[in-house]
Motif scaffolding. Structure first.
Motif, PDB file in Angstrom:
ATOM      1  N   CYS A  33       0.836  -1.198   0.000  1.00  0.00           N
ATOM      2  CA  CYS A  33       0.000   0.000   0.000  1.00  0.00           C
ATOM      3  C   CYS A  33       0.873   1.250   0.000  1.00  0.00           C
ATOM      4  O   CYS A  33       2.090   1.179  -0.189  1.00  0.00           O
ATOM      5  N   ARG A  34       0.245   2.400   0.261  1.00  0.00           N
ATOM      6  CA  ARG A  34       0.949   3.684   0.234  1.00  0.00           C
ATOM      7  C   ARG A  34       1.562   4.062   1.560  1.00  0.00           C
ATOM      8  O   ARG A  34       2.128   5.147   1.696  1.00  0.00           O
ATOM      9  N   CYS A  35       1.441   3.214   2.559  1.00  0.00           N
ATOM     10  CA  CYS A  35       1.935   3.545   3.887  1.00  0.00           C
ATOM     11  C   CYS A  35       3.459   3.712   3.887  1.00  0.00           C
ATOM     12  O   CYS A  35       4.175   3.096   3.101  1.00  0.00           O
ATOM     13  N   ALA A  64      -8.673  -3.782   1.859  1.00  0.00           N
ATOM     14  CA  ALA A  64      -7.909  -2.541   1.803  1.00  0.00           C
ATOM     15  C   ALA A  64      -7.066  -2.394   3.054  1.00  0.00           C
ATOM     16  O   ALA A  64      -7.328  -3.027   4.092  1.00  0.00           O
ATOM     17  N   CYS A  65      -6.062  -1.551   2.961  1.00  0.00           N
ATOM     18  CA  CYS A  65      -5.179  -1.285   4.098  1.00  0.00           C
ATOM     19  C   CYS A  65      -5.959  -0.556   5.179  1.00  0.00           C
ATOM     20  O   CYS A  65      -6.693   0.403   4.889  1.00  0.00           O
ATOM     21  N   CYS A  68      -4.135   3.462   5.245  1.00  0.00           N
ATOM     22  CA  CYS A  68      -4.260   4.406   4.126  1.00  0.00           C
ATOM     23  C   CYS A  68      -5.442   4.089   3.216  1.00  0.00           C
ATOM     24  O   CYS A  68      -5.693   4.808   2.247  1.00  0.00           O
ATOM     25  N   ALA A  70      -5.811   1.981   0.956  1.00  0.00           N
ATOM     26  CA  ALA A  70      -5.471   1.553  -0.400  1.00  0.00           C
ATOM     27  C   ALA A  70      -5.836   0.087  -0.580  1.00  0.00           C
ATOM     28  O   ALA A  70      -5.551  -0.754   0.279  1.00  0.00           O
ATOM     29  N   GLU A  71      -6.486  -0.220  -1.685  1.00  0.00           N
ATOM     30  CA  GLU A  71      -6.910  -1.589  -1.927  1.00  0.00           C
ATOM     31  C   GLU A  71      -5.717  -2.453  -2.311  1.00  0.00           C
ATOM     32  O   GLU A  71      -4.880  -2.055  -3.134  1.00  0.00           O
ATOM     33  N   TYR A  72      -5.624  -3.621  -1.715  1.00  0.00           N
ATOM     34  CA  TYR A  72      -4.533  -4.536  -2.023  1.00  0.00           C
ATOM     35  C   TYR A  72      -4.730  -5.135  -3.413  1.00  0.00           C
ATOM     36  O   TYR A  72      -5.840  -5.495  -3.802  1.00  0.00           O
TER      37      TYR A  72
END
Length: 278
Positions: A33-35, A64-65, A68, A70-72
Protein backbone atom coordinates in the motif's frame (compact mmCIF):
# COMPACT_ATOMS: atom_id res chain seq x y z
CA UNK A 1 18.51 8.80 -1.36
CA UNK A 2 19.92 5.36 -2.27
CA UNK A 3 21.37 5.17 1.24
CA UNK A 4 17.93 5.82 2.71
CA UNK A 5 16.37 3.09 0.57
CA UNK A 6 19.11 0.67 1.60
CA UNK A 7 18.60 1.63 5.25
CA UNK A 8 14.86 1.07 4.84
CA UNK A 9 15.48 -2.43 3.53
CA UNK A 10 17.79 -3.32 6.38
CA UNK A 11 15.43 -2.15 9.12
CA UNK A 12 12.13 -3.58 7.91
CA UNK A 13 9.53 -4.48 10.52
CA UNK A 14 6.29 -6.45 9.95
CA UNK A 15 3.24 -4.55 11.23
CA UNK A 16 1.40 -7.83 11.85
CA UNK A 17 3.90 -9.89 13.85
CA UNK A 18 6.42 -7.06 14.56
CA UNK A 19 9.33 -9.27 13.46
CA UNK A 20 12.38 -7.80 11.65
CA UNK A 21 14.89 -9.12 9.14
CA UNK A 22 17.10 -10.28 11.95
CA UNK A 23 14.33 -12.48 13.35
CA UNK A 24 13.70 -14.32 10.08
CA UNK A 25 16.06 -13.70 7.14
CA UNK A 26 14.20 -16.17 4.86
CA UNK A 27 10.79 -14.47 5.11
CA UNK A 28 9.29 -12.87 2.03
CA UNK A 29 8.48 -9.17 2.38
CA UNK A 30 5.91 -7.02 0.56
CA UNK A 31 4.86 -3.35 0.65
CA UNK A 32 1.21 -3.58 -0.53
CA UNK A 33 0.00 0.00 0.00
CA UNK A 34 0.95 3.68 0.23
CA UNK A 35 1.93 3.54 3.89
CA UNK A 36 5.35 4.75 5.01
CA UNK A 37 7.38 4.20 8.11
CA UNK A 38 6.67 1.27 10.44
CA UNK A 39 3.56 0.13 8.53
CA UNK A 40 5.20 0.08 5.11
CA UNK A 41 6.54 -3.49 5.18
CA UNK A 42 4.79 -6.72 6.09
CA UNK A 43 5.52 -10.41 5.73
CA UNK A 44 3.80 -12.03 2.76
CA UNK A 45 2.66 -14.93 4.97
CA UNK A 46 1.40 -12.60 7.72
CA UNK A 47 -0.50 -10.46 5.23
CA UNK A 48 -2.02 -13.58 3.65
CA UNK A 49 -3.37 -14.71 7.03
CA UNK A 50 -4.69 -11.22 7.75
CA UNK A 51 -6.43 -11.07 4.34
CA UNK A 52 -7.98 -14.50 4.97
CA UNK A 53 -9.47 -13.21 8.22
CA UNK A 54 -10.94 -10.17 6.46
CA UNK A 55 -12.34 -12.12 3.50
CA UNK A 56 -13.97 -14.76 5.74
CA UNK A 57 -13.95 -17.46 3.10
CA UNK A 58 -14.89 -15.19 0.18
CA UNK A 59 -11.72 -15.20 -1.90
CA UNK A 60 -13.10 -12.57 -4.31
CA UNK A 61 -13.81 -9.98 -1.59
CA UNK A 62 -11.79 -6.78 -1.78
CA UNK A 63 -9.45 -5.95 1.10
CA UNK A 64 -7.91 -2.54 1.80
CA UNK A 65 -5.18 -1.28 4.10
CA UNK A 66 -6.59 -0.27 7.50
CA UNK A 67 -4.29 2.80 7.59
CA UNK A 68 -4.26 4.41 4.13
CA UNK A 69 -7.36 2.58 2.73
CA UNK A 70 -5.47 1.55 -0.40
CA UNK A 71 -6.91 -1.59 -1.93
CA UNK A 72 -4.53 -4.54 -2.02
CA UNK A 73 -3.66 -5.85 -5.47
CA UNK A 74 -4.33 -9.58 -5.17
CA UNK A 75 -3.53 -11.84 -8.11
CA UNK A 76 -4.09 -15.56 -8.56
CA UNK A 77 -2.26 -18.12 -10.69
CA UNK A 78 -3.85 -18.78 -14.07
CA UNK A 79 -6.38 -21.57 -14.10
CA UNK A 80 -6.56 -24.41 -16.57
CA UNK A 81 -9.61 -24.65 -18.85
CA UNK A 82 -11.28 -27.37 -16.77
CA UNK A 83 -10.73 -25.54 -13.48
CA UNK A 84 -11.86 -22.27 -15.08
CA UNK A 85 -15.16 -23.83 -16.20
CA UNK A 86 -15.70 -25.40 -12.79
CA UNK A 87 -14.95 -22.10 -11.03
CA UNK A 88 -17.34 -20.25 -13.34
CA UNK A 89 -20.08 -22.83 -12.72
CA UNK A 90 -19.52 -22.57 -8.97
CA UNK A 91 -19.90 -18.78 -9.08
CA UNK A 92 -23.07 -18.99 -11.17
CA UNK A 93 -24.59 -21.55 -8.82
CA UNK A 94 -23.67 -19.44 -5.79
CA UNK A 95 -25.40 -16.40 -7.30
CA UNK A 96 -28.45 -18.35 -8.47
CA UNK A 97 -29.05 -20.32 -5.26
CA UNK A 98 -30.57 -17.41 -3.23
CA UNK A 99 -33.07 -16.67 -6.01
CA UNK A 100 -33.87 -20.37 -6.42
CA UNK A 101 -34.38 -20.75 -2.67
CA UNK A 102 -36.65 -17.69 -2.60
CA UNK A 103 -38.64 -19.08 -5.54
CA UNK A 104 -39.03 -22.47 -3.86
CA UNK A 105 -40.15 -20.82 -0.63
CA UNK A 106 -42.69 -18.60 -2.40
CA UNK A 107 -43.95 -21.57 -4.42
CA UNK A 108 -44.29 -23.69 -1.29
CA UNK A 109 -46.26 -20.96 0.47
CA UNK A 110 -48.46 -20.48 -2.59
CA UNK A 111 -49.36 -24.16 -3.00
CA UNK A 112 -49.89 -24.48 0.74
CA UNK A 113 -52.34 -21.59 0.52
CA UNK A 114 -54.07 -23.25 -2.47
CA UNK A 115 -54.42 -26.50 -0.54
CA UNK A 116 -55.69 -24.71 2.56
CA UNK A 117 -58.24 -22.80 0.45
CA UNK A 118 -59.52 -26.01 -1.15
CA UNK A 119 -59.85 -27.74 2.22
CA UNK A 120 -61.66 -24.69 3.64
CA UNK A 121 -64.14 -24.66 0.75
CA UNK A 122 -64.95 -28.36 1.31
CA UNK A 123 -65.21 -27.78 5.04
CA UNK A 124 -67.52 -24.78 4.81
CA UNK A 125 -69.74 -25.84 1.90
CA UNK A 126 -69.55 -29.58 2.42
CA UNK A 127 -67.22 -32.23 1.03
CA UNK A 128 -69.28 -33.28 -2.01
CA UNK A 129 -70.67 -29.81 -2.67
CA UNK A 130 -67.19 -28.28 -2.40
CA UNK A 131 -65.74 -30.78 -4.87
CA UNK A 132 -68.58 -30.09 -7.31
CA UNK A 133 -68.07 -26.33 -7.02
CA UNK A 134 -64.31 -26.59 -7.65
CA UNK A 135 -64.78 -29.03 -10.56
CA UNK A 136 -67.19 -26.67 -12.30
CA UNK A 137 -65.08 -23.56 -11.63
CA UNK A 138 -62.49 -22.16 -14.01
CA UNK A 139 -58.95 -23.45 -13.14
CA UNK A 140 -57.53 -19.94 -13.38
CA UNK A 141 -60.16 -18.69 -10.96
CA UNK A 142 -59.24 -21.47 -8.52
CA UNK A 143 -55.50 -20.71 -8.78
CA UNK A 144 -56.20 -17.08 -7.97
CA UNK A 145 -59.16 -17.42 -5.62
CA UNK A 146 -58.12 -20.31 -3.38
CA UNK A 147 -54.88 -18.71 -2.12
CA UNK A 148 -56.76 -15.53 -1.24
CA UNK A 149 -58.85 -17.40 1.35
CA UNK A 150 -56.09 -17.66 4.01
CA UNK A 151 -54.93 -14.12 3.14
CA UNK A 152 -58.41 -12.70 3.71
CA UNK A 153 -58.77 -14.66 6.95
CA UNK A 154 -55.50 -13.25 8.27
CA UNK A 155 -56.41 -9.70 7.22
CA UNK A 156 -59.81 -10.09 8.82
CA UNK A 157 -58.22 -11.33 12.03
CA UNK A 158 -55.99 -8.26 12.12
CA UNK A 159 -59.08 -6.00 12.31
CA UNK A 160 -59.43 -5.54 16.06
CA UNK A 161 -63.03 -4.40 16.12
CA UNK A 162 -63.30 -5.14 19.83
CA UNK A 163 -60.90 -2.28 20.61
CA UNK A 164 -62.98 0.20 18.61
CA UNK A 165 -66.19 -0.96 20.30
CA UNK A 166 -64.54 -0.70 23.71
CA UNK A 167 -63.34 2.86 23.02
CA UNK A 168 -66.80 3.93 21.90
CA UNK A 169 -68.38 2.39 24.96
CA UNK A 170 -65.91 4.09 27.28
CA UNK A 171 -66.69 7.39 25.60
CA UNK A 172 -70.49 7.14 25.55
CA UNK A 173 -71.12 4.79 28.46
CA UNK A 174 -72.51 7.59 30.65
CA UNK A 175 -75.37 8.05 28.18
CA UNK A 176 -76.10 4.32 27.99
CA UNK A 177 -76.61 3.13 31.53
CA UNK A 178 -77.51 -0.37 30.39
CA UNK A 179 -73.89 -0.95 29.49
CA UNK A 180 -72.80 -0.60 33.11
CA UNK A 181 -75.07 -3.46 34.11
CA UNK A 182 -73.72 -5.68 31.32
CA UNK A 183 -70.06 -4.65 31.61
CA UNK A 184 -69.35 -3.29 35.10
CA UNK A 185 -66.82 -0.51 35.35
CA UNK A 186 -67.00 0.80 31.79
CA UNK A 187 -68.45 4.16 32.78
CA UNK A 188 -66.53 4.61 36.01
CA UNK A 189 -63.93 7.40 36.06
CA UNK A 190 -60.34 6.25 36.27
CA UNK A 191 -57.46 8.05 38.01
CA UNK A 192 -55.19 7.71 34.98
CA UNK A 193 -55.23 6.39 31.43
CA UNK A 194 -52.82 3.42 31.19
CA UNK A 195 -50.68 2.83 28.15
CA UNK A 196 -51.90 0.01 25.93
CA UNK A 197 -49.48 -2.31 24.17
CA UNK A 198 -49.37 -2.66 20.41
CA UNK A 199 -50.95 -6.04 19.52
CA UNK A 200 -48.36 -6.63 16.76
CA UNK A 201 -45.37 -5.50 18.82
CA UNK A 202 -44.10 -9.01 19.56
CA UNK A 203 -43.90 -12.22 17.57
CA UNK A 204 -46.20 -14.06 19.98
CA UNK A 205 -49.18 -11.82 19.10
CA UNK A 206 -48.42 -12.25 15.39
CA UNK A 207 -48.43 -16.03 15.72
CA UNK A 208 -51.71 -15.87 17.65
CA UNK A 209 -53.28 -13.87 14.82
CA UNK A 210 -51.98 -16.37 12.25
CA UNK A 211 -53.16 -19.44 14.15
CA UNK A 212 -56.51 -17.87 15.05
CA UNK A 213 -57.20 -16.91 11.44
CA UNK A 214 -56.35 -20.34 10.03
CA UNK A 215 -58.35 -22.22 12.68
CA UNK A 216 -61.41 -19.96 12.37
CA UNK A 217 -63.20 -21.95 9.59
CA UNK A 218 -62.95 -25.13 11.67
CA UNK A 219 -64.28 -23.38 14.77
CA UNK A 220 -67.11 -21.79 12.74
CA UNK A 221 -68.09 -25.22 11.39
CA UNK A 222 -68.11 -26.78 14.87
CA UNK A 223 -70.09 -23.91 16.44
CA UNK A 224 -72.55 -24.00 13.54
CA UNK A 225 -73.19 -27.71 14.04
CA UNK A 226 -73.65 -27.26 17.80
CA UNK A 227 -75.84 -24.14 17.81
CA UNK A 228 -77.63 -24.27 14.44
CA UNK A 229 -78.12 -27.95 13.78
CA UNK A 230 -81.63 -27.29 12.44
CA UNK A 231 -80.23 -25.39 9.44
CA UNK A 232 -79.87 -27.76 6.49
CA UNK A 233 -77.41 -25.77 4.40
CA UNK A 234 -73.77 -26.34 5.39
CA UNK A 235 -72.79 -22.89 4.15
CA UNK A 236 -75.51 -21.07 6.09
CA UNK A 237 -74.80 -23.13 9.20
CA UNK A 238 -71.08 -22.34 9.03
CA UNK A 239 -71.72 -18.62 8.46
CA UNK A 240 -74.11 -18.47 11.42
CA UNK A 241 -71.59 -20.40 13.54
CA UNK A 242 -68.82 -17.99 12.59
CA UNK A 243 -70.95 -14.95 13.41
CA UNK A 244 -71.99 -16.45 16.75
CA UNK A 245 -68.41 -17.36 17.64
CA UNK A 246 -67.10 -13.89 16.76
CA UNK A 247 -69.88 -12.19 18.75
CA UNK A 248 -69.47 -14.36 21.86
CA UNK A 249 -65.69 -14.22 21.76
CA UNK A 250 -65.78 -10.47 21.21
CA UNK A 251 -68.07 -9.92 24.21
CA UNK A 252 -65.76 -11.91 26.51
CA UNK A 253 -62.73 -10.15 25.08
CA UNK A 254 -64.26 -6.71 25.65
CA UNK A 255 -65.06 -7.62 29.25
CA UNK A 256 -61.59 -9.08 29.83
CA UNK A 257 -59.78 -6.09 28.31
CA UNK A 258 -61.91 -3.67 30.31
CA UNK A 259 -61.02 -5.43 33.55
CA UNK A 260 -57.34 -5.34 32.60
CA UNK A 261 -57.71 -1.64 31.76
CA UNK A 262 -59.26 -0.88 35.16
CA UNK A 263 -56.62 -2.95 36.93
CA UNK A 264 -53.84 -0.99 35.24
CA UNK A 265 -55.60 2.33 35.82
CA UNK A 266 -55.98 1.74 39.57
CA UNK A 267 -52.51 0.39 40.23
CA UNK A 268 -50.38 2.15 42.86
CA UNK A 269 -46.70 2.28 43.69
CA UNK A 270 -46.04 1.81 47.38
CA UNK A 271 -43.49 3.58 49.50
CA UNK A 272 -40.24 1.76 50.03
CA UNK A 273 -40.38 0.07 53.45
CA UNK A 274 -37.94 1.64 55.86
CA UNK A 275 -35.80 -0.78 57.80
CA UNK A 276 -35.81 -0.42 61.53
CA UNK A 277 -32.49 0.52 63.03
CA UNK A 278 -30.97 -2.20 65.15
Amino acid sequence: IPDLKLLDLFYRSCWVCFATDEDDRTAEWVRPCRCRGSTKWVHQACLQRWVDEKQRGNSTARVACPQCNAEYLIVFPKLGPVVYVLDLADRLISKACPFAAAGIMVGSIYWTAVTYGAVTVMQVVGHKEGLDVMERADPLFLLIGLPTIPVMLILGKMIRWEDYVLRLWRKYSNKLQILNSIFPGIGCPVPRIPAEANPLADHVSATRILCGALVFPTIATIVGKLMFSSVNSNLQRTILGGIAFVAIKGAFKVYFKQQQYLRQAHRKILNYPEQEEA
